[in-house]
Write a protein that holds these residues in place. Structure first.
Motif, short mmCIF file in Angstrom:
data_model
loop_
_atom_site.label_atom_id
_atom_site.label_comp_id
_atom_site.label_asym_id
_atom_site.label_seq_id
_atom_site.Cartn_x
_atom_site.Cartn_y
_atom_site.Cartn_z
N HIS A 61 -1.57 1.09 2.84
CA HIS A 61 -1.05 0.15 1.83
C HIS A 61 -1.89 -1.12 1.81
O HIS A 61 -1.64 -2.06 2.56
N HIS A 63 -4.33 -3.84 -0.95
CA HIS A 63 -4.65 -4.24 -2.34
C HIS A 63 -5.93 -5.07 -2.33
O HIS A 63 -5.88 -6.29 -2.31
N LYS A 152 2.59 5.41 -6.79
CA LYS A 152 3.55 4.35 -6.47
C LYS A 152 4.24 3.92 -7.76
O LYS A 152 3.59 3.71 -8.78
N HIS A 241 6.81 -0.82 2.24
CA HIS A 241 7.14 -2.14 2.81
C HIS A 241 8.64 -2.44 2.95
O HIS A 241 9.14 -3.41 2.44
N ASP A 317 0.29 -3.81 3.60
CA ASP A 317 0.45 -4.43 2.27
C ASP A 317 -0.51 -5.61 2.14
O ASP A 317 -0.17 -6.63 1.54
ZN LIG Z 1 1.82 -3.61 -2.06
#
Ligand SMILES: [Zn+2]
Length: 463
Positions: A61, A63, A152, A241, A317
């Motif tokens: 996870h 970004h 997702k 998360h 995340d």
């Molecule tokens: Zn995320």
């Protein structure tokens, strides 16, 4: 046999076993595991005395290079993967985001271009679907064939990323057929938006109101709904998360009933709490991400969840925004603060410290949480997530006793603060190999941007 590299004298740790062994590497893969392999059989010998020899970390996870609210996350695929490598992560799965009206394929192509010639470790993608009319559902099958075998979906951010229940249910039904795994951002976004608007109308604009307007009940409700929709669709579901005990209870109940429901949590929910907002001025913005930080007592519940397999994975995340100029976009209105925090670099050490040294679980469970289960759930096992003959030689020589203090002054993420500033960890990578190449050597990056490979993932087959 002539090895390219020999790792000598370490203790191999997998999800199942702990044993003293040498590991021989040839052509980027693990070629031999034996109590003793002759040193003259290798061009390069790395001593792992006193260290664990672990399968490389898998962060499912992240970004990198992600547009959000008029800005872009501060790490791209070069700086982000280098920071990950420093922390012992050798594979990541990032998110390709579908724009409204665009094909899923377009999202995939866009993110492939972002990673190309930049990534220093291997990578794969999930696809975030934000616009799924019936005519687009079969595009999911095409992506699964390309190795993008997870999607997702959002139950939050109405009007931006959120899908309605009908679209979610259709996508899950499709996943039940094509073998994809649906990953869910589970928060009741519609209710949250009403609470947010009320807060703003009352002049509550400081960063902490981001957290105070997103109650744990909103996460628990959406988690429960996601699991129910998946059950009706006959599909597995993976909650991303997970941040609080109420949502954890929903996952536990589902698993007790034998449903293929899974969830990850992240180090920020294990180490930080709503008390982090007690900082001067606007600095609380450093802790604005979604779901938000919770009251402190949730931390121990999440650790227990990891120990007892109610939670299966720790991801980060990672979604870094600098405090200066990026987080500051939300001065005077918390809804304008870019959501996200930097964490890609410290996941392994934080989980090892709190989990293994904290006596909450074994070193084998640690490997399972940060490497083996992520590989299994997301179609990468046994190429990744294992110390086994034939597996990719993604290996961390990990010093379990070495201590370090996390600080923005010494981290490798391209962001001007650390969420974990001042936290002491015990257990850090000494050397990191990606496909047999030494890419981190005692704190120095020795790899190469662009050497990471795109990984075509298999479909979901359970853990
Ligand atoms: Zn995320």
């Amino acid at each position: 046999m002539q090895f390219d590299t020999l790792i000598q004298g370490g203790t191999v740790v997998t999800a199942a076993d702990t044993y003293k062994s040498d590991v021989g590497i040839k052509d980027g893969r693990i070629a031999a595991i034996a109590a003793s392999l002759p040193a003259d059989s290798a061009r390069q010998v790395l001593s792992a005395a006193g260290c664990y020899v672990l399968p490389g970390g898998i962060d499912v996870h992240t970004h990198l290079d992600m547009p959000f609210g008029g800005t872009v996350s501060a790490d791209d695929f070069e700086s982000g993967t280098i920071a990950a490598a420093h922390g012992g992560t050798t594979t990541l799965i990032d998110f390709a985001i579908q724009g409204k009206g665009q094909t899923l394929r377009h999202a995939f192509d866009t993110w492939m271009a972002k990673a190309d010639r930049k990534a220093a470790i291997d990578y794969a993608f999930h696809c975030i679907a934000t616009d799924l009319p019936d005519a687009r559902l079969e595009e999911m099958d095409d992506l699964v064939r390309e190795g993008v075998s997870s999607f997702k979906l959002f139950m939050a951010y109405p009007g931006v990323l959120m899908l309605d229940d009908a679209s979610i249910f259709k996508a899950m039904s499709r996943a039940a057929k094509n073998g994809a795994l649906i990953c869910m951002h589970a928060e009741n976004g519609s209710a949250i938006d009403v609470i947010v608007q009320r807060a703003l109308a009352e002049g509550k604009t400081a960063p902490k109101y981001h957290a105070l307007t997103r109650p744990t009940t909103a996460e628990a409700e959406a988690t429960s709904r996601a699991i129910a929709l998946a059950e009706m669709a006959g599909a597995p579901v993976y909650i991303v998360h997970l941040s609080c005990n109420e949502a954890l209870e929903k996952v536990r109940e589902a698993r007790d009933r034998g449903l293929p429901a899974y969830a990850e949590t992240c180090p920020q929910y294990l180490y930080l709490s709503i008390e982090n907002f007690d900082v001067p001025g606007f600095e609380g913005a450093k802790y604005v991400f979604t779901p938000p930080l919770r009251e402190k007592w949730h931390q121990e519940k999440l650790w227990q969840g990891l120990a007892s397999d109610h939670l299966q994975v720790v991801s980060t995340d990672h979604c870094p925004f600098c405090y200066k100029e990026q987080k500051e976009l939300g001065k005077g209105d918390f809804t304008k603060i870019p959501n996200g925090g930097p964490g890609i670099e410290h996941r392994m050490s934080l989980v090892f410290s709190g989990g293994v040294h904290g006596k909450r679980f074994s070193v084998n469970r640690f490997v399972e949480l940060v490497s083996t289960t992520p590989a299994k759930l997301f179609g990468l096992y046994p190429r990744k997530g294992a110390i086994a003959v034939g597996a990719d030689a993604d290996i961390v020589i990990f010093d379990p006793e070495k201590e370090e203090t996390i600080s923005a002054a010494s981290h490798h993420m391209r962001v001007d603060y650390s969420m974990f500033e001042g936290i002491k960890v015990k257990g850090v990578p000494r050397q990191v190999l990606s496909a047999g190449r030494l890419i981190v050597d005692k704190g120095k990056f020795t790899g190469k941007a662009g050497s990471g490979r795109f990984l075509k993932r298999n479909t979901y087959s359970g853990v």
